[in-house]
Design an enzyme around this catalytic site. Structure first.
Site, PDB file in Angstrom:
ATOM      1  N   SER A 135      -4.408  -0.315   1.678  1.00 39.98           N
ATOM      2  CA  SER A 135      -3.211   0.470   1.344  1.00 39.98           C
ATOM      3  C   SER A 135      -3.278   0.854  -0.122  1.00 39.98           C
ATOM      4  CB  SER A 135      -1.972  -0.403   1.561  1.00 39.98           C
ATOM      5  OG  SER A 135      -0.815   0.261   1.107  1.00 39.98           O
ATOM      6  N   TYR A 148       4.047  -7.549   0.301  1.00 38.67           N
ATOM      7  CA  TYR A 148       3.053  -6.627   0.878  1.00 38.67           C
ATOM      8  C   TYR A 148       1.939  -6.313  -0.123  1.00 38.67           C
ATOM      9  CZ  TYR A 148       1.288  -2.588   3.552  1.00 38.67           C
ATOM     10  OH  TYR A 148       0.504  -1.703   4.263  1.00 38.67           O
TER      11      TYR A 148
HETATM   12  O1  NJP Z   1       1.545   0.707  11.728  1.00 36.51           O
HETATM   13  P1  NJP Z   1       2.002   0.337  13.226  1.00 36.51           P
HETATM   14  P2  NJP Z   1       0.279   1.521  11.139  1.00 36.51           P
HETATM   15  N1  NJP Z   1      -2.230  -9.295  16.013  1.00 36.51           N
HETATM   16  O2  NJP Z   1       3.125  -0.607  13.050  1.00 36.51           O
HETATM   17  C1  NJP Z   1      -0.698  -4.501  15.248  1.00 36.51           C
HETATM   18  C2  NJP Z   1      -1.708  -0.045   7.056  1.00 36.51           C
HETATM   19  N2  NJP Z   1      -0.956   0.927   6.286  1.00 36.51           N
HETATM   20  O3  NJP Z   1      -0.511   2.158  12.179  1.00 36.51           O
HETATM   21  O4  NJP Z   1       0.377  -6.594  18.141  1.00 36.51           O
HETATM   22  C3  NJP Z   1      -2.755  -8.138  16.442  1.00 36.51           C
HETATM   23  O5  NJP Z   1       2.216   1.581  14.019  1.00 36.51           O
HETATM   24  C4  NJP Z   1       0.408  -3.863  16.080  1.00 36.51           C
HETATM   25  O6  NJP Z   1       0.242  -4.199  17.472  1.00 36.51           O
HETATM   26  P3  NJP Z   1       1.100  -5.302  18.296  1.00 36.51           P
HETATM   27  C5  NJP Z   1      -0.901  -1.190   7.602  1.00 36.51           C
HETATM   28  O7  NJP Z   1      -0.672  -2.201   6.645  1.00 36.51           O
HETATM   29  C6  NJP Z   1      -0.004   1.717   6.860  1.00 36.51           C
HETATM   30  O8  NJP Z   1       0.798   2.345  10.053  1.00 36.51           O
HETATM   31  O9  NJP Z   1       1.043  -4.766  19.710  1.00 36.51           O
HETATM   32  N3  NJP Z   1      -2.259  -6.936  16.153  1.00 36.51           N
HETATM   33  C7  NJP Z   1       0.124  -2.390  15.892  1.00 36.51           C
HETATM   34  O10 NJP Z   1      -0.800  -1.935  16.864  1.00 36.51           O
HETATM   35  C8  NJP Z   1      -1.803  -1.658   8.730  1.00 36.51           C
HETATM   36  O11 NJP Z   1      -2.794  -2.535   8.241  1.00 36.51           O
HETATM   37  C9  NJP Z   1       0.710   2.613   6.068  1.00 36.51           C
HETATM   38  O12 NJP Z   1       2.482  -5.309  17.709  1.00 36.51           O
HETATM   39  C10 NJP Z   1      -1.161  -6.908  15.369  1.00 36.51           C
HETATM   40  C11 NJP Z   1      -0.511  -2.314  14.510  1.00 36.51           C
HETATM   41  O13 NJP Z   1      -0.846  -3.654  14.108  1.00 36.51           O
HETATM   42  C12 NJP Z   1      -2.461  -0.373   9.215  1.00 36.51           C
HETATM   43  O14 NJP Z   1      -2.235   0.597   8.201  1.00 36.51           O
HETATM   44  C13 NJP Z   1       0.459   2.710   4.732  1.00 36.51           C
HETATM   45  C14 NJP Z   1      -0.565  -8.070  14.876  1.00 36.51           C
HETATM   46  C15 NJP Z   1       0.433  -1.738  13.479  1.00 36.51           C
HETATM   47  O15 NJP Z   1       0.731  -0.422  13.827  1.00 36.51           O
HETATM   48  C16 NJP Z   1      -1.924   0.158  10.532  1.00 36.51           C
HETATM   49  O16 NJP Z   1      -0.520   0.311  10.471  1.00 36.51           O
HETATM   50  C17 NJP Z   1      -0.487   1.902   4.175  1.00 36.51           C
HETATM   51  C18 NJP Z   1      -1.133  -9.302  15.233  1.00 36.51           C
HETATM   52  N4  NJP Z   1      -0.623 -10.460  14.816  1.00 36.51           N
HETATM   53  C19 NJP Z   1      -1.202   1.020   4.947  1.00 36.51           C
HETATM   54  N5  NJP Z   1       0.516  -7.720  14.114  1.00 36.51           N
HETATM   55  C20 NJP Z   1       1.774   3.496   6.601  1.00 36.51           C
HETATM   56  N6  NJP Z   1       1.928   3.613   7.914  1.00 36.51           N
HETATM   57  O17 NJP Z   1       2.500   4.128   5.804  1.00 36.51           O
HETATM   58  C21 NJP Z   1       0.584  -6.371  14.149  1.00 36.51           C
HETATM   59  O18 NJP Z   1      -0.693   2.015   2.878  1.00 36.51           O
HETATM   60  N7  NJP Z   1      -0.427  -5.879  14.902  1.00 36.51           N
END
Ligand code: NJP
Length: 249
Positions: A135, A148
């Site tokens: 990020s 974060y």
């Molecule tokens: O967010 P979201 P993004 N074990 O919430 C999964 C970074 N980022 O696509 O387990 C396994 O739609 C969760 O799946 P589920 C951010 O930090 C973003 O934006 O089914 N999986 C979901 O598929 C992250 O590293 C922005 O709930 C787990 C996914 O993670 C990455 O981009 C800005 C889990 C999250 O999808 C993807 O985020 C930035 C677990 N314990 C960095 N916990 C931004 N969107 O603005 C969660 O700088 N997940």
């Protein structure tokens, strides 16, 4: 699971929504057999069916879950460490320890667990690639964001350390540091409060998940001697973690 032994395998964590889902679709279009992991298996199964991939339940905060996930993979050519996110916004003085634990467990230790478990297979592939989604919070600090920003800094340093430790091994390492991408990220950060989440993107044109997926597709398509080390990508309307140009209506 049936993965043909000559298919190149890409693993995407956190692929049940947002950047992970878009990346899984892009890599499948590029010919990879994509293995997608997350906790919401129902969502994963639908996506896997559409892209001809494999859905596996995965909780990156749980050692047994990661071990079981790794054990069934016959080979791994690409790993996208994408599972992660943020919880809350608070000053250091008012920090919520449970939120910090969630962010560190998911972003930092989650990336460590999955990377550790899959590295032997990535090396054995003879041409491995690890992409970690950090990020701009891994590059700067911002007020109320320390849970974060500290987690993303730690995750990034873990990833960057591997660039040196794996020198001489056939594995490339790319860090992608996005700014604001409209996904479920803010909904998760604000515990499902849609109004608060919408405010984050109000008056700007944010990135969308597909923008990041296309960059990952480009990275994965480079010849194996080319290592894109770090890519910072933000919307045109964003100059820093807290610096936006917002139009008012
Ligand atoms: O967010 P979201 P993004 N074990 O919430 C999964 C970074 N980022 O696509 O387990 C396994 O739609 C969760 O799946 P589920 C951010 O930090 C973003 O934006 O089914 N999986 C979901 O598929 C992250 O590293 C922005 O709930 C787990 C996914 O993670 C990455 O981009 C800005 C889990 C999250 O999808 C993807 O985020 C930035 C677990 N314990 C960095 N916990 C931004 N969107 O603005 C969660 O700088 N997940």
């Amino acid at each position: 699971m049936t993965i043909s032994s000559d298919a190149r395998v890409a693993v995407v964590t956190g692929a049940s929504s947002g950047i992970g889902e878009a990346t899984a679709r892009t890599l499948a279009d590029q010919g990879f057999h994509v293995v997608i992991g997350a906790r919401r298996l129902d969502r994963l199964e639908k996506i896997a069916e559409e892209i001809g991939g494999t859905a596996l339940e995965l909780d990156v905060t749980d050692e047994d879950s990661v071990d079981a996930f790794a054990a069934v993979l016959p080979r791994v050519d690409v790993l996208v460490n994408n599972a992660g996110g943020a919880k809350g916004l608070a000053t250091v003085m008012e920090a919520d320890l449970d939120d910090w634990r969630w962010m560190w467990e998911t972003n930092v230790l989650g990336t460590l667990r999955v990377t550790k478990a899959l590295l032997p297979k990535l090396i054995d592939s003879g041409d491995g690639l690890v992409v970690t989604i950090t990020s701009i919070a891994a590059l700067e600090a911002y007020d109320n964001g320390s849970g974060y920003t500290t987690a993303k800094h730690a995750q990034a340093v873990l990833h960057r350390t591997l660039r040196g430790e794996l020198l001489g091994k056939p594995v490339r390492l790319t860090e992608i540091a996005p700014g604001a991408v409209e996904t479920e990220f803010s909904l998760v950060r604000f515990e499902g409060d849609q109004e608060k989440a919408d405010k984050v993107y109000e008056g700007i044109t944010p990135l969308v998940a597909q923008d990041i997926a296309e960059i990952i597709g480009f990275v994965a398509a480079r010849p194996s001697h080319v290592n894109l080390d770090q890519i910072v990508v933000r919307p045109r309307d964003q100059a820093g973690a807290g610096r936006f140009h917002r139009t008012t209506t």
